[in-house]
Write a protein that holds these residues in place. Structure first.
Motif, PDB file in Angstrom:
ATOM      1  N   ILE A 148       0.876  -1.184   0.000  1.00 21.06           N
ATOM      2  CA  ILE A 148       0.000   0.000   0.000  1.00 21.06           C
ATOM      3  C   ILE A 148       0.907   1.227   0.000  1.00 21.06           C
ATOM      4  O   ILE A 148       1.750   1.378   0.901  1.00 21.06           O
ATOM      5  N   TYR A 149       0.735   2.066  -0.994  1.00 19.63           N
ATOM      6  CA  TYR A 149       1.643   3.200  -1.170  1.00 19.63           C
ATOM      7  C   TYR A 149       0.849   4.390  -1.725  1.00 19.63           C
ATOM      8  O   TYR A 149      -0.294   4.261  -2.158  1.00 19.63           O
ATOM      9  N   LYS A 150       1.526   5.542  -1.732  1.00 16.92           N
ATOM     10  CA  LYS A 150       0.935   6.769  -2.283  1.00 16.92           C
ATOM     11  C   LYS A 150       2.055   7.728  -2.642  1.00 16.92           C
ATOM     12  O   LYS A 150       3.206   7.514  -2.268  1.00 16.92           O
ATOM     13  N   ILE A 151       1.670   8.774  -3.370  1.00 22.59           N
ATOM     14  CA  ILE A 151       2.638   9.825  -3.671  1.00 22.59           C
ATOM     15  C   ILE A 151       2.832  10.657  -2.411  1.00 22.59           C
ATOM     16  O   ILE A 151       1.877  11.005  -1.714  1.00 22.59           O
ATOM     17  N   GLY A 152       4.086  10.948  -2.110  1.00 24.85           N
ATOM     18  CA  GLY A 152       4.375  11.681  -0.893  1.00 24.85           C
ATOM     19  C   GLY A 152       3.777  13.091  -0.909  1.00 24.85           C
ATOM     20  O   GLY A 152       3.592  13.699  -1.967  1.00 24.85           O
ATOM     21  N   ASP A 153       3.489  13.627   0.273  1.00 27.23           N
ATOM     22  CA  ASP A 153       2.868  14.951   0.379  1.00 27.23           C
ATOM     23  C   ASP A 153       3.869  16.080   0.184  1.00 27.23           C
ATOM     24  O   ASP A 153       3.491  17.201  -0.183  1.00 27.23           O
ATOM     25  N   ALA A 154       5.115  15.839   0.415  1.00 23.88           N
ATOM     26  CA  ALA A 154       6.118  16.891   0.283  1.00 23.88           C
ATOM     27  C   ALA A 154       6.330  17.214  -1.189  1.00 23.88           C
ATOM     28  O   ALA A 154       6.112  16.383  -2.082  1.00 23.88           O
ATOM     29  N   ALA A 168       7.098  16.297  -7.027  1.00 24.93           N
ATOM     30  CA  ALA A 168       7.846  16.634  -8.242  1.00 24.93           C
ATOM     31  C   ALA A 168       8.391  15.375  -8.894  1.00 24.93           C
ATOM     32  O   ALA A 168       8.313  15.196 -10.122  1.00 24.93           O
ATOM     33  N   ASN A 169       8.973  14.454  -8.086  1.00 29.47           N
ATOM     34  CA  ASN A 169       9.509  13.208  -8.654  1.00 29.47           C
ATOM     35  C   ASN A 169       8.402  12.369  -9.286  1.00 29.47           C
ATOM     36  O   ASN A 169       8.566  11.795 -10.372  1.00 29.47           O
ATOM     37  N   ALA A 170       7.262  12.296  -8.603  1.00 28.73           N
ATOM     38  CA  ALA A 170       6.154  11.516  -9.150  1.00 28.73           C
ATOM     39  C   ALA A 170       5.606  12.162 -10.409  1.00 28.73           C
ATOM     40  O   ALA A 170       5.227  11.471 -11.372  1.00 28.73           O
ATOM     41  N   ARG A 221       7.229  13.972 -12.595  1.00 29.18           N
ATOM     42  CA  ARG A 221       8.136  13.748 -13.715  1.00 29.18           C
ATOM     43  C   ARG A 221       7.981  12.335 -14.285  1.00 29.18           C
ATOM     44  O   ARG A 221       8.236  12.109 -15.465  1.00 29.18           O
ATOM     45  N   ARG A 222       7.620  11.362 -13.456  1.00 30.77           N
ATOM     46  CA  ARG A 222       7.592   9.968 -13.913  1.00 30.77           C
ATOM     47  C   ARG A 222       6.182   9.487 -14.273  1.00 30.77           C
ATOM     48  O   ARG A 222       6.037   8.648 -15.176  1.00 30.77           O
ATOM     49  N   PHE A 223       5.179   9.972 -13.553  1.00 35.23           N
ATOM     50  CA  PHE A 223       3.864   9.371 -13.744  1.00 35.23           C
ATOM     51  C   PHE A 223       2.783  10.359 -14.204  1.00 35.23           C
ATOM     52  O   PHE A 223       1.635   9.942 -14.349  1.00 35.23           O
ATOM     53  N   LEU A 224       3.122  11.629 -14.403  1.00 31.03           N
ATOM     54  CA  LEU A 224       2.104  12.590 -14.815  1.00 31.03           C
ATOM     55  C   LEU A 224       1.607  12.221 -16.207  1.00 31.03           C
ATOM     56  O   LEU A 224       2.381  12.146 -17.157  1.00 31.03           O
ATOM     57  N   GLY A 225       0.363  11.925 -16.287  1.00 28.07           N
ATOM     58  CA  GLY A 225      -0.224  11.473 -17.545  1.00 28.07           C
ATOM     59  C   GLY A 225      -0.041   9.979 -17.763  1.00 28.07           C
ATOM     60  O   GLY A 225      -0.584   9.426 -18.727  1.00 28.07           O
ATOM     61  N   GLU A 246      11.510   6.485  -3.039  1.00 30.41           N
ATOM     62  CA  GLU A 246      11.640   7.944  -2.877  1.00 30.41           C
ATOM     63  C   GLU A 246      11.965   8.607  -4.201  1.00 30.41           C
ATOM     64  O   GLU A 246      11.456   9.693  -4.516  1.00 30.41           O
ATOM     65  N   LYS A 247      12.808   7.967  -4.999  1.00 28.57           N
ATOM     66  CA  LYS A 247      13.108   8.522  -6.320  1.00 28.57           C
ATOM     67  C   LYS A 247      11.864   8.560  -7.201  1.00 28.57           C
ATOM     68  O   LYS A 247      11.737   9.436  -8.069  1.00 28.57           O
ATOM     69  N   LEU A 248      10.980   7.593  -6.992  1.00 28.31           N
ATOM     70  CA  LEU A 248       9.729   7.585  -7.754  1.00 28.31           C
ATOM     71  C   LEU A 248       8.701   8.538  -7.168  1.00 28.31           C
ATOM     72  O   LEU A 248       7.611   8.703  -7.736  1.00 28.31           O
ATOM     73  N   GLY A 249       9.016   9.134  -6.024  1.00 26.72           N
ATOM     74  CA  GLY A 249       8.089  10.054  -5.376  1.00 26.72           C
ATOM     75  C   GLY A 249       7.013   9.338  -4.598  1.00 26.72           C
ATOM     76  O   GLY A 249       5.956   9.924  -4.326  1.00 26.72           O
ATOM     77  N   LEU A 250       7.269   8.107  -4.244  1.00 28.97           N
ATOM     78  CA  LEU A 250       6.262   7.297  -3.580  1.00 28.97           C
ATOM     79  C   LEU A 250       6.685   7.013  -2.143  1.00 28.97           C
ATOM     80  O   LEU A 250       7.873   6.925  -1.821  1.00 28.97           O
TER      81      LEU A 250
END
Length: 422
Positions: free
Chosen positions: A51-57, A62-64, A66-70, A119-123
């Motif tokens: 169970i995971y999510k994009i971090g609030d910071a 920003a990392n998420a 760059r990788r998963f937008l769209g 963390e690099k994935l923004g997760l």
């Protein structure tokens, strides 16, 4: 950063110059089913959920972005790949027993190992749970069998113990019941026996009194008989036993005296026999010494005679040996002289030997006539002269061969025996 992040509020957007795209910050869930191999080489399939999510910071967003937008649907496959690799790596360093007993440790290690990449994935990982372990080889099932057998054995032992305790309790209760029944029966029997005894005593009171009276009478009669027996014993002691003892003592004393006399006589005879034996032994010893002295004298004489005979025999042998030696030396000297003569004047020696042996030669030539019984001479005196001349001519013919044989040192050839014509 060439974009602006807005969270939790509105923002002014310039159409044509700015574009708005959204990225969900809600929780996401990814199912894991990874084929792994433990450090023991045992294949195991790990099933879990992340169970995971994009971090609030802002950096996580920003990392998420760059990788998963769209492309947010790809997030699940990326997370699966990250956790699949770390699960295989960590399980490869653990044994099956550690995986079974320490699932929380396994989850913690996987989360720690994947934290930097997530963390690099923004997760951010909110939870990682290991739901199940599938064992295609049956190792886990076999691993549990000893424990299952132990539990079953303990259960059977506990059940048997409870059954035994229950049986013991039942046996104790039955024994107590039997004891109570036995005590009751004994008491009843005792009461009945006492009643029977009382009735019997009452019934036997009269006969028992009669028997007691008779017993007392018998006792008194026995005492009287005993006193009479003692009196008779005293009479016998005075009138019979004491005189008999005195007579027996006298006989015993006489027998002992006779025995002593016999022993003295036997000892005297034995002493006399011993002295006679000693005298005979001394006589035999003296005779043996005399015989030994005579034998020694005879042996000395025999020895002297034998030595004299041996000396005479030795002297005769020496004389015979000397004679044989002298004869042999003479013959050797004769042979030596003959050999020397043959070497120097052979013809003369041979002629001498022929002359010395001529009578024997002629006798040998005339020997056939010795076996003639009757001799008939023809032509009278001429016939006799002719016969004698024939014999002499035979001897003359034989002389050359004898001479040649003597020269060569060979035996002369034998003359063939021929009986002259009669």
């Amino acid at each position: 950063m060439d974009f602006k992040i807005v969270t939790g509020k509105g923002a002014l957007v310039v159409p044509g110059l700015q574009t708005v795209r959204t990225l969900s910050l809600t929780l996401n869930e990814t199912e894991l089913q990874v084929n792994c191999v433990t450090s023991q080489g045992i294949q195991v399939i790990v099933e879990g959920v992340v169970i995971y999510k994009i971090g609030d910071a802002a950096p996580f967003i920003a990392n998420a972005a760059r990788r998963f937008l769209g492309q947010q649907p790809k997030m699940e496959s990326q997370v699966y790949n990250v956790f699949e690799g770390h699960l295989r790596s960590i399980i490869g360093s653990m044994t099956m027993e550690e995986i079974i007993r320490e699932r929380d440790k396994l989850a913690s290690l996987v989360r720690s190992a994947s934290g930097i990449e997530m963390e690099k994935l923004g997760l951010v990982v909110d939870s990682l749970q290991i739901k199940d372990l599938q064992d295609p080889t049956g190792y886990i099932q076999n691993l549990a069998k000893p424990h299952i057998a132990q539990v079953k054995m303990e259960a059977r032992i506990a059940e048997a113990t409870r059954n035994r305790e229950a049986a013991e309790k039942e046996a104790e209760a039955a024994a107590q019941i039997a004891d109570a029944q036995s005590i009751s029966a004994i008491k009843q029997s005792a009461a009945q026996a006492n009643a029977e005894t009382a009735r019997a005593n009452a019934a036997q009171a009269g006969p028992l009194a009669d028997a007691t009276a008779r017993q007392q009478v018998v006792v008194q009669e026995t005492e009287v008989a005993k006193l009479e027996a003692d009196r008779e014993e005293q009479k016998l002691q005075t009138s019979i036993r004491k005189p008999a003892d005195a007579k027996a003592y006298a006989q015993r004393t006489e027998a002992e005296a006779q025995k002593a006399a016999d022993i003295s006589a036997s000892e005297a005879r034995a002493r006399r026999t011993e002295l006679e034996a000693q005298a005979n032994a001394r006589k035999v010893e003296v005779e043996a010494q005399a015989n030994a002295t005579a034998a020694a004298a005879i042996a000395g004489a025999t020895k002297i005679t034998g030595e004299a005979e041996a000396a005479a025999t030795r002297a005769r042998g020496d004389a015979a040996a000397s004679a044989i030696k002298a004869k042999s030396l003479a013959e050797a000297d004769g042979i030596k002289a003959r050999a020397e003569a043959l070497g120097t004047n052979q013809e003369a020696v041979i002629s001498q030997q022929l002359a010395e042996n001529m009578p024997a030669i002629v006798a040998a030539a005339a020997e056939p006539f010795a076996h003639v019984g009757n001799l008939t001479v023809l032509n009278g005196g001429e016939g006799l002269n002719s016969m004698v001349g024939g014999i002499l001519s035979q001897v003359g013919n034989y002389l050359p061969s004898i001479t040649a044989a003597l020269k060569n040192g060979k035996e002369p050839p034998k003359r063939p025996t021929k009986t002259p014509d009669a």
